[in-house]
Motif scaffolding. Structure first.
Motif, PDB file in Angstrom:
ATOM      1  N   MET A 128       0.818  -1.214   0.000  1.00  0.00           N
ATOM      2  CA  MET A 128       0.000   0.000   0.000  1.00  0.00           C
ATOM      3  C   MET A 128       0.856   1.270   0.000  1.00  0.00           C
ATOM      4  N   LEU A 129       2.165   1.123   0.185  1.00  0.00           N
ATOM      5  CA  LEU A 129       3.049   2.275   0.260  1.00  0.00           C
ATOM      6  C   LEU A 129       3.538   2.701  -1.116  1.00  0.00           C
ATOM      7  N   SER A 130       3.763   3.984  -1.278  1.00  0.00           N
ATOM      8  CA  SER A 130       4.449   4.486  -2.460  1.00  0.00           C
ATOM      9  C   SER A 130       5.897   4.015  -2.425  1.00  0.00           C
ATOM     10  N   ASP A 142       6.103  -3.672  13.245  1.00  0.00           N
ATOM     11  CA  ASP A 142       4.754  -3.290  12.845  1.00  0.00           C
ATOM     12  C   ASP A 142       4.521  -1.800  13.100  1.00  0.00           C
ATOM     13  N   SER A 143       5.161  -1.259  14.129  1.00  0.00           N
ATOM     14  CA  SER A 143       4.984   0.157  14.476  1.00  0.00           C
ATOM     15  C   SER A 143       5.444   1.070  13.353  1.00  0.00           C
ATOM     16  N   GLU A 144       6.652   0.852  12.849  1.00  0.00           N
ATOM     17  CA  GLU A 144       7.167   1.703  11.780  1.00  0.00           C
ATOM     18  C   GLU A 144       6.308   1.597  10.531  1.00  0.00           C
ATOM     19  N   LEU A 145       5.847   0.389  10.215  1.00  0.00           N
ATOM     20  CA  LEU A 145       5.032   0.211   9.021  1.00  0.00           C
ATOM     21  C   LEU A 145       3.684   0.914   9.166  1.00  0.00           C
ATOM     22  N   LEU A 146       3.078   0.869  10.331  1.00  0.00           N
ATOM     23  CA  LEU A 146       1.832   1.608  10.565  1.00  0.00           C
ATOM     24  C   LEU A 146       2.054   3.109  10.402  1.00  0.00           C
ATOM     25  N   PHE A 147       3.159   3.604  10.903  1.00  0.00           N
ATOM     26  CA  PHE A 147       3.498   5.025  10.773  1.00  0.00           C
ATOM     27  C   PHE A 147       3.614   5.422   9.298  1.00  0.00           C
ATOM     28  N   LEU A 148       4.337   4.644   8.525  1.00  0.00           N
ATOM     29  CA  LEU A 148       4.506   4.951   7.107  1.00  0.00           C
ATOM     30  C   LEU A 148       3.183   4.843   6.353  1.00  0.00           C
ATOM     31  N   LEU A 149       2.350   3.881   6.747  1.00  0.00           N
ATOM     32  CA  LEU A 149       1.047   3.745   6.103  1.00  0.00           C
ATOM     33  C   LEU A 149       0.171   4.956   6.406  1.00  0.00           C
ATOM     34  N   ALA A 150       0.233   5.461   7.629  1.00  0.00           N
ATOM     35  CA  ALA A 150      -0.520   6.668   7.966  1.00  0.00           C
ATOM     36  C   ALA A 150      -0.032   7.865   7.148  1.00  0.00           C
ATOM     37  N   LEU A 151       1.276   7.954   6.931  1.00  0.00           N
ATOM     38  CA  LEU A 151       1.804   9.005   6.068  1.00  0.00           C
ATOM     39  C   LEU A 151       1.248   8.870   4.653  1.00  0.00           C
ATOM     40  N   GLU A 152       1.191   7.650   4.170  1.00  0.00           N
ATOM     41  CA  GLU A 152       0.645   7.392   2.832  1.00  0.00           C
ATOM     42  C   GLU A 152      -0.821   7.800   2.743  1.00  0.00           C
ATOM     43  N   LEU A 153      -1.543   7.643   3.832  1.00  0.00           N
ATOM     44  CA  LEU A 153      -2.988   7.868   3.831  1.00  0.00           C
ATOM     45  C   LEU A 153      -3.391   9.283   4.255  1.00  0.00           C
ATOM     46  N   GLY A 154      -2.415  10.191   4.341  1.00  0.00           N
ATOM     47  CA  GLY A 154      -2.769  11.591   4.544  1.00  0.00           C
ATOM     48  C   GLY A 154      -2.460  12.179   5.905  1.00  0.00           C
ATOM     49  N   LEU A 155      -1.418  11.703   6.556  1.00  0.00           N
ATOM     50  CA  LEU A 155      -1.078  12.207   7.888  1.00  0.00           C
ATOM     51  C   LEU A 155      -0.849  13.714   7.885  1.00  0.00           C
ATOM     52  N   ASP A 156      -0.300  14.254   6.810  1.00  0.00           N
ATOM     53  CA  ASP A 156      -0.011  15.688   6.750  1.00  0.00           C
ATOM     54  C   ASP A 156      -1.273  16.541   6.756  1.00  0.00           C
ATOM     55  N   THR A 157      -2.329  16.073   6.145  1.00  0.00           N
ATOM     56  CA  THR A 157      -3.537  16.895   6.003  1.00  0.00           C
ATOM     57  C   THR A 157      -4.620  16.564   7.036  1.00  0.00           C
ATOM     58  N   ASP A 158      -4.667  15.321   7.509  1.00  0.00           N
ATOM     59  CA  ASP A 158      -5.682  14.897   8.485  1.00  0.00           C
ATOM     60  C   ASP A 158      -5.049  13.853   9.401  1.00  0.00           C
ATOM     61  N   MET A 163      -4.524   8.199  10.680  1.00  0.00           N
ATOM     62  CA  MET A 163      -4.177   7.125  11.607  1.00  0.00           C
ATOM     63  C   MET A 163      -5.337   6.145  11.745  1.00  0.00           C
ATOM     64  N   GLU A 164      -6.559   6.648  11.738  1.00  0.00           N
ATOM     65  CA  GLU A 164      -7.721   5.755  11.742  1.00  0.00           C
ATOM     66  C   GLU A 164      -7.717   4.840  10.516  1.00  0.00           C
ATOM     67  N   LYS A 165      -7.419   5.404   9.347  1.00  0.00           N
ATOM     68  CA  LYS A 165      -7.389   4.615   8.117  1.00  0.00           C
ATOM     69  C   LYS A 165      -6.291   3.554   8.155  1.00  0.00           C
TER      70      LYS A 165
END
Length: 269
Positions: A128-130, A142-158, A163-165
């Protein structure tokens, strides 16, 4: 399980959380009282914000109680926003790349909890990551991967929505793979301006999270365990909650990976 502490408010020395209190984070590294295991000796890390947008960071695989550099740095570094973590490994070996906090650009992140069956869904989460975020991953947790996934899913804007996504994606993949999902997620993350924290678990048994006013009228400290015995100071954050600490104080909202987020409480010291 790990232990962590985070702070946003008027600048103070890291030792105010890391080493000075009676039940400081270093004390929790070998004598935690509200965790499954009392010892958190698989490394530690600190990330702090200063004059530049990207955080400084120091991590090592030594137990926090045995590293004299940590106490020295905590005594000298003064910051308005910082994260500190002591690790008890559940996924990923004892190596520096697996020590929290994780950093990418101006974001920092640390986590206490686990994704059950992570080895079976790791490849799907990575897909799912770029390319940029996939190659930014240096550890195996798993922690680092969740963090990167949240970045992929819009951490900067929401931040909370992203993080929910990310947590919802981990749950969905677990259900597809094994027919069940168990995510325990108590985390803190920051963009250098606001500090966020989440307490959530699919089985309603999340790792602990407490908050207390500190450092000026709008400052707050967020911790896995209270730093002292002043029970009237520390507020336990409920399961399924998200906390945002900003210039206006602390706001608490519902954290619902599969539902709508609703702000429920606004607090200010």
């Amino acid at each position: 399980m790990c232990r962590w502490a985070a702070y946003r408010g008027e600048p103070l020395y890291l030792e105010e959380l890391v080493s000075s209190p009676a039940h400081s984070l270093i004390e929790q590294s070998h004598c935690a009282t509200r965790a499954k295991t009392a010892t958190n000796g698989d490394g530690f890390g600190i990330a702090w914000y200063g004059d530049r947008p990207d955080p400084g960071r120091y991590r090592d695989i030594l137990p926090a109680w045995s590293d004299c550099n940590l106490k020295s740095l905590a005594r000298q570094i003064r910051s308005p926003l910082f994260l500190a973590h002591v690790r008890a490994a559940t996924h990923g070996g004892t190596r520096r790349d697996n020590c929290h906090p994780f950093v990418h650009g101006h974001w920092s992140f640390m986590h206490n909890g686990q994704i059950s069956g992570f080895d079976h869904i790791r490849r799907a989460m990575e897909s799912m990551l770029s390319d940029e975020l996939f190659h930014a991953r240096t550890g195996t947790t798993d922690s680092e991967l969740l963090f990167l996934l949240a970045l992929e899913l819009g951490l900067d804007t929401d931040p909370l929505g992203a993080m929910e996504k990310a947590v919802a994606a981990a749950e969905s993949l677990s259900l597809e793979t094994s027919g069940e999902a168990l995510v325990r997620f108590t985390a803190a993350f920051s963009n250098g301006r606001e500090l966020y924290a989440v307490r959530y678990a699919t089985d309603h048994r999340p790792p602990t999270l407490y908050a207390a006013p500190m450092g000026g009228k709008t400052g707050y400290c967020l911790v896995s365990e209270p730093l002292n015995d002043d029970v009237d100071t520390w507020i336990e954050i409920a399961d399924g909650s998200a906390v945002k600490v900003c210039a206006e104080g602390a706001q608490v909202a519902v954290f619902a990976p599969r539902g709508e987020r609703v702000e429920t409480v606004r607090k200010s010291a």
